[in-house]
Design an enzyme around this catalytic site. Sequence first.
Site, mmCIF file in Angstrom:
data_model
loop_
_atom_site.group_PDB
_atom_site.id
_atom_site.type_symbol
_atom_site.label_atom_id
_atom_site.label_comp_id
_atom_site.label_asym_id
_atom_site.label_seq_id
_atom_site.Cartn_x
_atom_site.Cartn_y
_atom_site.Cartn_z
ATOM 1 N N ASP A 85 34.422 36.726 43.018
ATOM 2 C CA ASP A 85 34.848 38.051 43.520
ATOM 3 C C ASP A 85 35.419 38.952 42.456
ATOM 4 O O ASP A 85 36.544 38.915 42.136
ATOM 5 C CB ASP A 85 36.058 37.925 44.527
ATOM 6 C CG ASP A 85 36.025 39.082 45.634
ATOM 7 O OD1 ASP A 85 35.434 40.101 45.209
ATOM 8 O OD2 ASP A 85 37.105 38.969 46.429
ATOM 9 N N ASP A 262 30.794 44.528 43.742
ATOM 10 C CA ASP A 262 31.902 43.826 44.245
ATOM 11 C C ASP A 262 31.092 42.379 44.659
ATOM 12 O O ASP A 262 30.229 42.336 45.552
ATOM 13 C CB ASP A 262 32.432 44.171 45.437
ATOM 14 C CG ASP A 262 33.392 43.364 46.097
ATOM 15 O OD1 ASP A 262 33.821 42.318 45.484
ATOM 16 O OD2 ASP A 262 34.129 43.446 47.037
#
Length: 424
Positions: A85, A262
């Site tokens: 992440d 992201d």
Amino acid sequence: MEKKSKRIVSLVMMMLLFFIVIAANFQGCFSAASQTTIKGKSITPANDRGGSAVFPVTGNVYPAGHYSVILNIGNPPKAFDLDIDTGSDLTWVQCDAPCTGCTKPSDKLYNPKNNRVPCASSLCQAVSTGQNYNCDTPTDQCDYEVHSLLQPRIAFGCGYDQKYLGPHSPPDTAGILGLGRGKASILSQLRTLGITKNVVGHCFSRAEGGFLFFGDRLLPPSGITWTPMLRGSSDTLYSSGPAELLFGGKPTGIRALKLIFDSGSSYTYFNAQVYKSILNLVRKDLICWKTAKPIESIFDVESFFKPLTINFTNAKNVKLQLAPEDYLILTKDGNVCLGILNGGEQGLENFNVIGDIFMQDRVVVYDNERQQIGWFSTNCNRLPNVDREYNEGFSQPYAAYFGILEEHCPATYASKKTNLFTKK
């Protein structure tokens, strides 16, 4: 990223902060299939600061809904699968403290020892910024609350009170590998320790798997498209822009977009206005298409859809070219669905998030040293192999630069079978 609605719409956690030792000190790679360590070593140049390391990745956009990496944590080492992440800062695992709302059985949780980070630590302050940061005494444990946020001795979080409030199930990983730009990020900590430069990259396969790497010693000397990171928008998110969208090579009138890269989001999210415009361009009022017979490959319908292009207007000739297979999903029922979703419906407000679907079969590099994001297309199905200068899936000179291990890491990945869920 903050306010993210990936595995959740709102994730609330209570965590402790710990110091840990990541097993093998990055001297090797970890096989996601066997969860064992393969001996090797990383490149550490004599005339430069820091080396590099590479790790195999499991997962896909659909049906797994996330990409993850196995890291061995603790002494004796224990394997934890972590969701990759770049939109989160802190690395954390589920904590056997006891744990409320955890998705893993107790034998898969981290058992905290006497290695808590004290409240007075600067690392505790870095993850607890805001009005809630308070130490009754400097030796208190670093206990903090995260709202939808989110070794040598590396500090990480251990969540023990987790509530998933969104409509979708969380991923079945043990935690998060936070690779954001903030001080609590594992990247910042590795750089401070002089182990690697503050550079991370990933290569996510369209089919299954891929690899993750730390440091800049794995990058080819040329062939990477770079765009500057935006400054001032956030200290933790990888923001870029401004950018305009082209559809079928023609302007759409959508300009001045600020984008967040992201890896913790499976799909791409645009704000409500941009999403509606794209939806009308692709197929008005529909997000899924089906034919009389199930579609066997996304490439079978490629000719019916036009390419999408993100043109970064703050740099000359910097474009992210997206073929139809880069923004469409083929479901298990043989239907084609749009892999771009309405961020407004997920609480992202005006954020525009570039998710994994736009990153497939590309090496994406986050260079915090030079404040830039780069990418180039390649085959992510296999780990780089240093046994020879040429590796299937990589044309020279990429294999030589990506190959950092003395021994080959097996390119067999454990498959995860889960239901499709929206990660953001």
